[in-house]
Scaffold this motif. Structure first.
Motif, PDB file in Angstrom:
ATOM      1  N   LYS A  48      50.215  35.527  28.656  1.00 42.97           N
ATOM      2  CA  LYS A  48      48.577  34.957  28.500  1.00 42.97           C
ATOM      3  C   LYS A  48      48.801  36.041  30.289  1.00 42.97           C
ATOM      4  O   LYS A  48      49.215  35.662  31.158  1.00 42.97           O
ATOM      5  CB  LYS A  48      47.990  33.761  28.692  1.00 42.97           C
ATOM      6  N   VAL A  49      47.449  35.886  31.009  1.00 40.54           N
ATOM      7  CA  VAL A  49      47.544  36.523  32.147  1.00 40.54           C
ATOM      8  C   VAL A  49      46.151  35.725  32.749  1.00 40.54           C
ATOM      9  O   VAL A  49      44.512  36.099  31.978  1.00 40.54           O
ATOM     10  CB  VAL A  49      46.583  37.803  31.792  1.00 40.54           C
ATOM     11  N   ALA A  50      46.524  35.508  33.646  1.00 39.55           N
ATOM     12  CA  ALA A  50      45.822  34.152  34.638  1.00 39.55           C
ATOM     13  C   ALA A  50      45.080  35.238  35.933  1.00 39.55           C
ATOM     14  O   ALA A  50      46.435  35.614  36.663  1.00 39.55           O
ATOM     15  CB  ALA A  50      45.546  32.583  34.649  1.00 39.55           C
ATOM     16  N   ILE A  51      44.073  34.748  36.648  1.00 38.81           N
ATOM     17  CA  ILE A  51      43.380  35.064  37.331  1.00 38.81           C
ATOM     18  C   ILE A  51      42.900  34.742  38.439  1.00 38.81           C
ATOM     19  O   ILE A  51      41.352  34.271  38.095  1.00 38.81           O
ATOM     20  CB  ILE A  51      42.994  37.221  37.686  1.00 38.81           C
ATOM     21  N   ASP A  52      43.228  34.255  40.088  1.00 35.98           N
ATOM     22  CA  ASP A  52      41.679  34.009  40.700  1.00 35.98           C
ATOM     23  C   ASP A  52      41.285  35.098  41.518  1.00 35.98           C
ATOM     24  O   ASP A  52      41.788  35.931  41.891  1.00 35.98           O
ATOM     25  CB  ASP A  52      43.152  32.807  41.561  1.00 35.98           C
ATOM     26  N   LEU A  53      40.024  34.886  41.126  1.00 33.10           N
ATOM     27  CA  LEU A  53      39.433  36.052  42.301  1.00 33.10           C
ATOM     28  C   LEU A  53      39.196  36.212  43.726  1.00 33.10           C
ATOM     29  O   LEU A  53      38.905  37.091  44.461  1.00 33.10           O
ATOM     30  CB  LEU A  53      37.661  35.712  41.924  1.00 33.10           C
ATOM     31  N   ALA A  54      39.836  34.961  43.683  1.00 32.89           N
ATOM     32  CA  ALA A  54      39.931  35.280  45.519  1.00 32.89           C
ATOM     33  C   ALA A  54      38.903  35.045  46.840  1.00 32.89           C
ATOM     34  O   ALA A  54      39.322  34.473  48.294  1.00 32.89           O
ATOM     35  CB  ALA A  54      41.626  35.971  45.663  1.00 32.89           C
ATOM     36  N   SER A  55      38.023  35.992  46.333  1.00 39.24           N
ATOM     37  CA  SER A  55      37.230  35.666  47.885  1.00 39.24           C
ATOM     38  C   SER A  55      35.993  37.053  47.254  1.00 39.24           C
ATOM     39  O   SER A  55      36.477  37.563  47.034  1.00 39.24           O
ATOM     40  CB  SER A  55      38.001  36.597  49.285  1.00 39.24           C
ATOM     41  N   TYR A  56      35.251  36.440  48.240  1.00 34.16           N
ATOM     42  CA  TYR A  56      33.505  37.394  47.558  1.00 34.16           C
ATOM     43  C   TYR A  56      33.164  38.077  47.797  1.00 34.16           C
ATOM     44  O   TYR A  56      32.913  39.468  46.796  1.00 34.16           O
ATOM     45  CB  TYR A  56      32.406  35.524  48.435  1.00 34.16           C
ATOM     46  N   ASN A  57      33.985  38.775  48.980  1.00 40.29           N
ATOM     47  CA  ASN A  57      34.336  40.010  49.246  1.00 40.29           C
ATOM     48  C   ASN A  57      34.912  41.122  48.567  1.00 40.29           C
ATOM     49  O   ASN A  57      34.387  42.154  48.808  1.00 40.29           O
ATOM     50  CB  ASN A  57      34.298  39.937  50.892  1.00 40.29           C
ATOM     51  N   VAL A  58      36.063  41.031  48.673  1.00 34.82           N
ATOM     52  CA  VAL A  58      36.957  41.062  48.135  1.00 34.82           C
ATOM     53  C   VAL A  58      36.362  41.089  46.483  1.00 34.82           C
ATOM     54  O   VAL A  58      36.224  42.534  45.586  1.00 34.82           O
ATOM     55  CB  VAL A  58      38.254  40.530  47.563  1.00 34.82           C
ATOM     56  N   VAL A  59      35.650  40.731  45.880  1.00 36.26           N
ATOM     57  CA  VAL A  59      34.602  40.821  44.313  1.00 36.26           C
ATOM     58  C   VAL A  59      33.875  41.590  44.500  1.00 36.26           C
ATOM     59  O   VAL A  59      33.763  42.573  43.518  1.00 36.26           O
ATOM     60  CB  VAL A  59      34.262  39.155  43.866  1.00 36.26           C
ATOM     61  N   LEU A  60      33.248  41.686  45.733  1.00 41.87           N
ATOM     62  CA  LEU A  60      31.713  42.501  45.395  1.00 41.87           C
ATOM     63  C   LEU A  60      32.490  43.961  45.621  1.00 41.87           C
ATOM     64  O   LEU A  60      31.826  45.022  44.802  1.00 41.87           O
ATOM     65  CB  LEU A  60      31.275  42.383  46.534  1.00 41.87           C
ATOM     66  N   GLU A  61      33.736  44.179  45.851  1.00 40.78           N
ATOM     67  CA  GLU A  61      34.031  46.134  46.869  1.00 40.78           C
ATOM     68  C   GLU A  61      34.727  45.906  45.380  1.00 40.78           C
ATOM     69  O   GLU A  61      34.648  47.244  45.285  1.00 40.78           O
ATOM     70  CB  GLU A  61      34.628  45.856  47.830  1.00 40.78           C
ATOM     71  N   ASN A  62      35.231  44.837  43.982  1.00 38.45           N
ATOM     72  CA  ASN A  62      35.762  45.695  43.258  1.00 38.45           C
ATOM     73  C   ASN A  62      35.524  45.261  41.942  1.00 38.45           C
ATOM     74  O   ASN A  62      36.186  45.400  40.780  1.00 38.45           O
ATOM     75  CB  ASN A  62      37.687  45.354  43.520  1.00 38.45           C
ATOM     76  N   ARG A  63      33.983  44.975  41.706  1.00 34.08           N
ATOM     77  CA  ARG A  63      33.640  44.699  40.988  1.00 34.08           C
ATOM     78  C   ARG A  63      33.582  45.221  39.455  1.00 34.08           C
ATOM     79  O   ARG A  63      34.238  44.543  38.370  1.00 34.08           O
ATOM     80  CB  ARG A  63      31.794  43.781  40.999  1.00 34.08           C
ATOM     81  N   ALA A  64      33.436  46.190  39.735  1.00 37.24           N
ATOM     82  CA  ALA A  64      34.018  47.057  38.634  1.00 37.24           C
ATOM     83  C   ALA A  64      34.757  47.264  37.808  1.00 37.24           C
ATOM     84  O   ALA A  64      35.264  47.184  36.519  1.00 37.24           O
ATOM     85  CB  ALA A  64      33.432  48.646  38.607  1.00 37.24           C
ATOM     86  N   PHE A  65      36.346  46.841  39.356  1.00 37.55           N
ATOM     87  CA  PHE A  65      37.575  47.596  38.099  1.00 37.55           C
ATOM     88  C   PHE A  65      37.706  46.079  38.004  1.00 37.55           C
ATOM     89  O   PHE A  65      38.334  45.625  36.821  1.00 37.55           O
ATOM     90  CB  PHE A  65      38.467  47.556  39.422  1.00 37.55           C
ATOM     91  N   LEU A  66      36.500  44.577  38.182  1.00 39.56           N
ATOM     92  CA  LEU A  66      37.307  43.222  37.974  1.00 39.56           C
ATOM     93  C   LEU A  66      37.281  43.377  36.516  1.00 39.56           C
ATOM     94  O   LEU A  66      37.167  42.683  35.458  1.00 39.56           O
ATOM     95  CB  LEU A  66      37.105  42.253  38.525  1.00 39.56           C
ATOM     96  N   LEU A  67      35.567  43.162  36.530  1.00 42.24           N
ATOM     97  CA  LEU A  67      35.309  43.152  34.834  1.00 42.24           C
ATOM     98  C   LEU A  67      36.110  44.146  34.473  1.00 42.24           C
ATOM     99  O   LEU A  67      35.700  43.518  33.093  1.00 42.24           O
ATOM    100  CB  LEU A  67      33.058  44.221  35.229  1.00 42.24           C
ATOM    101  N   ASP A  68      36.351  45.136  34.410  1.00 46.55           N
ATOM    102  CA  ASP A  68      37.022  46.149  33.169  1.00 46.55           C
ATOM    103  C   ASP A  68      38.326  45.189  32.881  1.00 46.55           C
ATOM    104  O   ASP A  68      38.677  45.582  31.768  1.00 46.55           O
ATOM    105  CB  ASP A  68      37.711  47.367  33.715  1.00 46.55           C
ATOM    106  N   ILE A  69      39.210  44.898  33.545  1.00 46.05           N
ATOM    107  CA  ILE A  69      40.404  44.122  33.379  1.00 46.05           C
ATOM    108  C   ILE A  69      40.318  43.207  32.535  1.00 46.05           C
ATOM    109  O   ILE A  69      41.030  42.454  31.883  1.00 46.05           O
ATOM    110  CB  ILE A  69      41.518  44.477  34.638  1.00 46.05           C
ATOM    111  N   VAL A  70      38.882  41.802  33.157  1.00 43.16           N
ATOM    112  CA  VAL A  70      38.832  41.290  32.519  1.00 43.16           C
ATOM    113  C   VAL A  70      38.501  41.279  31.351  1.00 43.16           C
ATOM    114  O   VAL A  70      38.866  40.725  30.457  1.00 43.16           O
ATOM    115  CB  VAL A  70      37.696  40.259  33.060  1.00 43.16           C
TER     116      VAL A  70
END
Length: 336
Positions: free
Chosen positions: A180-202
């Protein structure tokens, strides 16, 4: 969701925590309060120089490392993947893993070991200025199927998204090995800067997501945490959105969401590691086969204790209290 052993991957860092008298230095350097900022070694040294007269402490750090070592103390079999420099800081990091019985898969880089300068405001909020150093050198060749043998879950810190190819390689390999894979999104600014990538891997690989209210909003585009939870839960098996003093919202596999409260801290001193320790408590509960409310309660216990101290290290008396409370949770005597 059956998991028993967890291996984490993240930026192997040592934390240098500084207690600010006020937020003036954040304003002067245009640092968003509560943000995580990747900087070069020179800029980090400059800030250290400007805050040299303030109280400070040194401890093992890195988001995933915080989670994994807390899980180790809670009795969960764990491992860790990361990269350090060939220096005293790197040796300190590796020795700390060994002392806790954490299976190390630690490579050695060319640059000096990474360090996170954490500026702690008077209200306990922390702003991180991070020099990744050797941690940034972690590459696909450092992550092999051998590291995943015997584990059920890969836990990833969101701060690693600066290395898209490394994260994608690690996740794909873990899934191929049946984890299984778990991820903590870590920081709001990091999420904003990498949202497209995060959505894809999620959407393709991730089973469990942890986020605080700001991170959930940045990821989902929804301001209301309940709506953000629904957005996230529609993309994975288990979603956890932490909502500050109101606790956390938890949703699994199309079931109705539930809310678990917090454990009131004796004193809010420093929020460094609170999210990491919450994830540790929650994941440890999952590894013991507990229900979601019990998992959320243990997460609240570990997060509640870590914000009572500067940094993420506390004494044996605090751990004894944690162990006692966790036992109560297991027998349903302590639920928030």
């Amino acid at each position: 969701m059956q998991i028993k052993r967890v291996i984490g991957i993240g930026n192997a860092l040592t934390d240098f925590l500084v207690n600010l008298r006020n937020d003036e230095v954040l304003d002067r350097l245009n640092l968003g309060k509560g943000s995580m900022n990747l900087v070069d070694s020179e800029f980090q040294r400059q800030i250290q120089g400007e805050t040299a007269d303030l109280p400070h402490t040194l401890s093992l750090g890195g988001s995933a490392a915080n989670t994994i070592r807390c899980m180790a103390r809670l009795g969960t079999p764990v491992g860790y993947i990361g990269k350090v420099g060939k220096d005293s800081t790197g040796h300190f990091f590796e020795q700390a893993l060994d002392n806790l019985g954490i299976d190390p898969y630690v490579a050695h880089g060319v640059n000096r070991s990474g360090r996170c300068l954490s500026l702690v405001s008077p209200d306990g909020e922390r702003t991180m200025i991070t020099y990744l150093g050797a941690a940034l050198e972690l590459c696909e060749a450092d992550i092999t199927a051998e590291a995943f043998e015997g584990y059920d879950c890969l836990y990833i810190e969101g701060f690693m998204v600066q290395s898209h190819s490394v994260i994608r390689h690690a996740i794909k390999l873990a899934k191929e090995c049946g984890l299984k894979v778990a991820i903590d999104l870590a920081s709001y600014n990091v999420v904003l800067e990498n949202r497209a990538f995060l959505l894809d891997i999620v959407d393709k690989y991730v089973d469990i997501i942890f986020a605080n209210e700001q991170e959930a909003a940045a990821f989902s585009g929804e301001k209301e945490p309940e709506k953000a939870l629904e957005f996230i839960a529609s993309r994975c098996q288990l979603a956890v959105v932490k909502i500050g003093t109101r606790g956390a919202l938890i949703k699994k596999d199309g079931l109705e969401p539930l809310q678990v409260g917090i454990m009131a801290a004796a004193k809010r001193v420093d929020t460094t590691g609170a999210g990491d320790f919450y994830a540790a408590g929650f994941m440890s509960g999952l590894c013991q086969g507990l229900d979601l409310r019990q998992c959320g309660t243990i997460g609240a216990i570990t997060a509640g204790k870590v914000i009572e101290v500067v940094g993420t290290t506390f004494g044996e008396e605090a751990w004894k209290e944690i162990f006692s409370l966790v036992e109560e949770v297991k027998t349903q005597k302590c639920l928030f």
